[in-house]
Design a protein around this motif. Structure first.
Motif, PDB file in Angstrom:
ATOM      1  N   ASP A  45       0.863  -1.192   0.000  1.00 30.38           N
ATOM      2  CA  ASP A  45       0.000   0.000   0.000  1.00 30.38           C
ATOM      3  C   ASP A  45       0.900   1.243   0.000  1.00 30.38           C
ATOM      4  OD1 ASP A  45      -1.603   2.170   0.571  1.00 30.38           O
ATOM      5  OD2 ASP A  45      -2.791   1.110   2.070  1.00 30.38           O
ATOM      6  N   PRO A  46       0.865   2.044  -1.055  1.00 30.56           N
ATOM      7  CA  PRO A  46       1.777   3.192  -1.139  1.00 30.56           C
ATOM      8  C   PRO A  46       1.536   4.247  -0.058  1.00 30.56           C
ATOM      9  CG  PRO A  46       0.204   3.200  -2.964  1.00 30.56           C
ATOM     10  CD  PRO A  46       0.017   1.915  -2.240  1.00 30.56           C
ATOM     11  N   ALA A  47       0.393   4.216   0.581  1.00 29.50           N
ATOM     12  CA  ALA A  47       0.108   5.183   1.644  1.00 29.50           C
ATOM     13  C   ALA A  47       0.865   4.854   2.930  1.00 29.50           C
ATOM     14  CB  ALA A  47      -1.398   5.218   1.932  1.00 29.50           C
ATOM     15  N   ILE A  48       1.317   3.607   3.044  1.00 29.13           N
ATOM     16  CA  ILE A  48       1.974   3.195   4.296  1.00 29.13           C
ATOM     17  C   ILE A  48       3.421   3.694   4.318  1.00 29.13           C
ATOM     18  CG2 ILE A  48       2.771   1.214   5.660  1.00 29.13           C
ATOM     19  CD1 ILE A  48      -0.255   1.772   5.868  1.00 29.13           C
ATOM     20  N   ALA A  49       3.719   4.559   5.276  1.00 33.86           N
ATOM     21  CA  ALA A  49       5.048   5.157   5.405  1.00 33.86           C
ATOM     22  C   ALA A  49       5.825   4.546   6.565  1.00 33.86           C
ATOM     23  CB  ALA A  49       4.919   6.660   5.638  1.00 33.86           C
ATOM     24  N   ARG A  50       5.113   3.873   7.461  1.00 32.77           N
ATOM     25  CA  ARG A  50       5.752   3.339   8.675  1.00 32.77           C
ATOM     26  C   ARG A  50       5.090   2.007   9.028  1.00 32.77           C
ATOM     27  NH1 ARG A  50       7.459   5.014  14.049  1.00 32.77           N
ATOM     28  NH2 ARG A  50       6.380   3.756  15.584  1.00 32.77           N
ATOM     29  N   VAL A  51       5.929   1.017   9.358  1.00 29.13           N
ATOM     30  CA  VAL A  51       5.392  -0.245   9.875  1.00 29.13           C
ATOM     31  C   VAL A  51       6.016  -0.486  11.239  1.00 29.13           C
ATOM     32  CG1 VAL A  51       5.101  -2.716   9.515  1.00 29.13           C
ATOM     33  CG2 VAL A  51       5.071  -1.169   7.547  1.00 29.13           C
ATOM     34  N   GLN A  52       5.175  -0.730  12.219  1.00 24.80           N
ATOM     35  CA  GLN A  52       5.662  -0.921  13.578  1.00 24.80           C
ATOM     36  C   GLN A  52       5.353  -2.320  14.097  1.00 24.80           C
ATOM     37  OE1 GLN A  52       3.458   2.358  15.328  1.00 24.80           O
ATOM     38  NE2 GLN A  52       1.999   0.957  16.284  1.00 24.80           N
ATOM     39  N   GLY A  53       6.068  -2.696  15.140  1.00 23.32           N
ATOM     40  CA  GLY A  53       5.816  -3.960  15.810  1.00 23.32           C
ATOM     41  C   GLY A  53       6.186  -3.786  17.272  1.00 23.32           C
ATOM     42  N   THR A  54       5.397  -4.362  18.156  1.00 24.15           N
ATOM     43  CA  THR A  54       5.698  -4.229  19.584  1.00 24.15           C
ATOM     44  C   THR A  54       5.867  -5.608  20.203  1.00 24.15           C
ATOM     45  OG1 THR A  54       3.396  -4.296  20.343  1.00 24.15           O
ATOM     46  CG2 THR A  54       4.284  -2.134  19.727  1.00 24.15           C
ATOM     47  N   CYS A  55       6.589  -5.644  21.300  1.00 24.27           N
ATOM     48  CA  CYS A  55       6.703  -6.887  22.061  1.00 24.27           C
ATOM     49  C   CYS A  55       6.902  -6.544  23.530  1.00 24.27           C
ATOM     50  CB  CYS A  55       7.850  -7.750  21.550  1.00 24.27           C
ATOM     51  SG  CYS A  55       9.486  -7.019  21.691  1.00 24.27           S
ATOM     52  N   ASP A  56       6.591  -7.515  24.373  1.00 28.33           N
ATOM     53  CA  ASP A  56       6.919  -7.393  25.784  1.00 28.33           C
ATOM     54  C   ASP A  56       8.445  -7.263  25.871  1.00 28.33           C
ATOM     55  OD1 ASP A  56       7.669  -8.152  28.469  1.00 28.33           O
ATOM     56  OD2 ASP A  56       5.659  -9.000  28.705  1.00 28.33           O
ATOM     57  N   PRO A  57       8.958  -6.286  26.621  1.00 33.96           N
ATOM     58  CA  PRO A  57      10.421  -6.120  26.691  1.00 33.96           C
ATOM     59  C   PRO A  57      11.145  -7.374  27.178  1.00 33.96           C
ATOM     60  CG  PRO A  57       9.301  -4.274  27.739  1.00 33.96           C
ATOM     61  CD  PRO A  57       8.237  -5.281  27.403  1.00 33.96           C
ATOM     62  N   ARG A  58      10.442  -8.268  27.877  1.00 32.17           N
ATOM     63  CA  ARG A  58      11.064  -9.515  28.344  1.00 32.17           C
ATOM     64  C   ARG A  58      11.151 -10.556  27.227  1.00 32.17           C
ATOM     65  NH1 ARG A  58       6.839  -9.889  33.205  1.00 32.17           N
ATOM     66  NH2 ARG A  58       5.610  -9.321  31.372  1.00 32.17           N
ATOM     67  N   ASN A  59      10.430 -10.309  26.126  1.00 31.47           N
ATOM     68  CA  ASN A  59      10.393 -11.265  25.020  1.00 31.47           C
ATOM     69  C   ASN A  59      11.577 -10.994  24.084  1.00 31.47           C
ATOM     70  OD1 ASN A  59       9.748 -12.967  22.936  1.00 31.47           O
ATOM     71  ND2 ASN A  59       7.583 -12.403  22.849  1.00 31.47           N
ATOM     72  N   LEU A  60      12.745 -11.479  24.500  1.00 35.50           N
ATOM     73  CA  LEU A  60      13.970 -11.169  23.764  1.00 35.50           C
ATOM     74  C   LEU A  60      13.977 -11.799  22.377  1.00 35.50           C
ATOM     75  CD1 LEU A  60      16.569 -11.501  26.683  1.00 35.50           C
ATOM     76  CD2 LEU A  60      15.392  -9.451  25.852  1.00 35.50           C
ATOM     77  N   ALA A  61      13.323 -12.963  22.241  1.00 38.51           N
ATOM     78  CA  ALA A  61      13.274 -13.618  20.923  1.00 38.51           C
ATOM     79  C   ALA A  61      12.479 -12.759  19.943  1.00 38.51           C
ATOM     80  CB  ALA A  61      12.660 -15.004  21.050  1.00 38.51           C
ATOM     81  N   SER A  62      11.360 -12.210  20.402  1.00 34.17           N
ATOM     82  CA  SER A  62      10.548 -11.390  19.499  1.00 34.17           C
ATOM     83  C   SER A  62      11.268 -10.089  19.147  1.00 34.17           C
ATOM     84  CB  SER A  62       9.182 -11.085  20.124  1.00 34.17           C
ATOM     85  OG  SER A  62       8.356 -10.471  19.167  1.00 34.17           O
ATOM     86  N   ALA A  63      11.953  -9.490  20.123  1.00 38.78           N
ATOM     87  CA  ALA A  63      12.725  -8.275  19.825  1.00 38.78           C
ATOM     88  C   ALA A  63      13.810  -8.588  18.791  1.00 38.78           C
ATOM     89  CB  ALA A  63      13.348  -7.724  21.114  1.00 38.78           C
ATOM     90  N   ALA A  64      14.428  -9.765  18.902  1.00 33.63           N
ATOM     91  CA  ALA A  64      15.455 -10.158  17.927  1.00 33.63           C
ATOM     92  C   ALA A  64      14.845 -10.304  16.541  1.00 33.63           C
ATOM     93  CB  ALA A  64      16.117 -11.468  18.369  1.00 33.63           C
ATOM     94  N   VAL A  65      13.648 -10.875  16.491  1.00 36.98           N
ATOM     95  CA  VAL A  65      12.961 -11.045  15.198  1.00 36.98           C
ATOM     96  C   VAL A  65      12.701  -9.677  14.567  1.00 36.98           C
ATOM     97  CG1 VAL A  65      10.771 -11.744  14.143  1.00 36.98           C
ATOM     98  CG2 VAL A  65      11.931 -13.272  15.763  1.00 36.98           C
ATOM     99  N   LEU A  66      12.176  -8.752  15.354  1.00 45.84           N
ATOM    100  CA  LEU A  66      11.868  -7.421  14.810  1.00 45.84           C
ATOM    101  C   LEU A  66      13.139  -6.744  14.298  1.00 45.84           C
ATOM    102  CD1 LEU A  66       9.293  -6.288  17.530  1.00 45.84           C
ATOM    103  CD2 LEU A  66       8.797  -6.839  15.144  1.00 45.84           C
ATOM    104  N   ARG A  67      14.209  -6.853  15.061  1.00 45.26           N
ATOM    105  CA  ARG A  67      15.479  -6.230  14.633  1.00 45.26           C
ATOM    106  C   ARG A  67      16.011  -6.891  13.363  1.00 45.26           C
ATOM    107  NH1 ARG A  67      16.889  -6.463  19.978  1.00 45.26           N
ATOM    108  NH2 ARG A  67      18.266  -8.219  19.564  1.00 45.26           N
ATOM    109  N   LYS A  68      15.937  -8.231  13.315  1.00 43.45           N
ATOM    110  CA  LYS A  68      16.461  -8.927  12.131  1.00 43.45           C
ATOM    111  C   LYS A  68      15.648  -8.595  10.885  1.00 43.45           C
ATOM    112  CE  LYS A  68      16.568 -13.084  13.901  1.00 43.45           C
ATOM    113  NZ  LYS A  68      16.683 -14.557  13.827  1.00 43.45           N
ATOM    114  N   ALA A  69      14.366  -8.274  11.086  1.00 50.35           N
ATOM    115  CA  ALA A  69      13.511  -7.905   9.943  1.00 50.35           C
ATOM    116  C   ALA A  69      13.734  -6.454   9.528  1.00 50.35           C
ATOM    117  CB  ALA A  69      12.045  -8.149  10.295  1.00 50.35           C
TER     118      ALA A  69
END
Ligand code: COA
Length: 102
Positions: A45-69
């Motif tokens: 969608d060309p209107a989308i300028a930002r994509v965000q993702g959140t995780c519990d700060p204790r969820n280190l695996a999910s934070a790693a996934v977001l960073r790797k993406a």
């Protein structure tokens, strides 16, 4: 089923991704692949300028996934949800269209 993913619109220009992988498949890179795919879907969608993702700060695996993406950590929002075991904080990550490469 290996996992599930979701892209949802937050505002006219901002989308949010979320995902979960079956516990028997953890650690094999599936969430990272899924997160990258979800970014591709969101930025169609060309209107989308930002994509965000959140995780519990204790969820280190999910934070790693977001960073790797390719999402960058922007800060932690406090007490964003009240769950059975108490308050949950949310670590905000995001990538801007100009930073993203498919
Ligand atoms: C978080 C979740 C999606 C990760 O799925 P996955 O398929 O195992 O993720 P990947 O294999 O793509 O990547 C996981 C990364 O986290 C890292 N990791 C795992 N446990 C970790 C820990 N305790 N501390 C630091 N890093 C950790 C792995 O090393 C890997 O990084 P690497 O490839 O650089 O080594 C999965 O655990 C899950 O579905 N959890 C329950 C639901 C959930 O938390 N969803 C996200 C909501 S925000």
């Amino acid at each position: 089923m290996v996992g599930i993913g979701e892209v949802k619109r937050v505002t006219r220009t901002c989308a949010e991704i979320a995902y979960a992988v079956h516990v028997e498949q953890w650690g094999r890179g599936f969430a990272t692949q899924l997160a990258r795919l979800l970014l591709e879907v969101a930025f169609v969608d060309p209107a989308i300028a930002r994509v965000q993702g959140t995780c519990d700060p204790r969820n280190l695996a999910s934070a790693a996934v977001l960073r790797k993406a390719g999402l960058l950590y922007e800060g932690t929002m406090r007490h964003t949800a009240h769950l059975r075991d108490g308050w949950r904080d949310s670590a905000m990550h995001a990538v801007l269209r100009g930073e993203w490469s498919a």
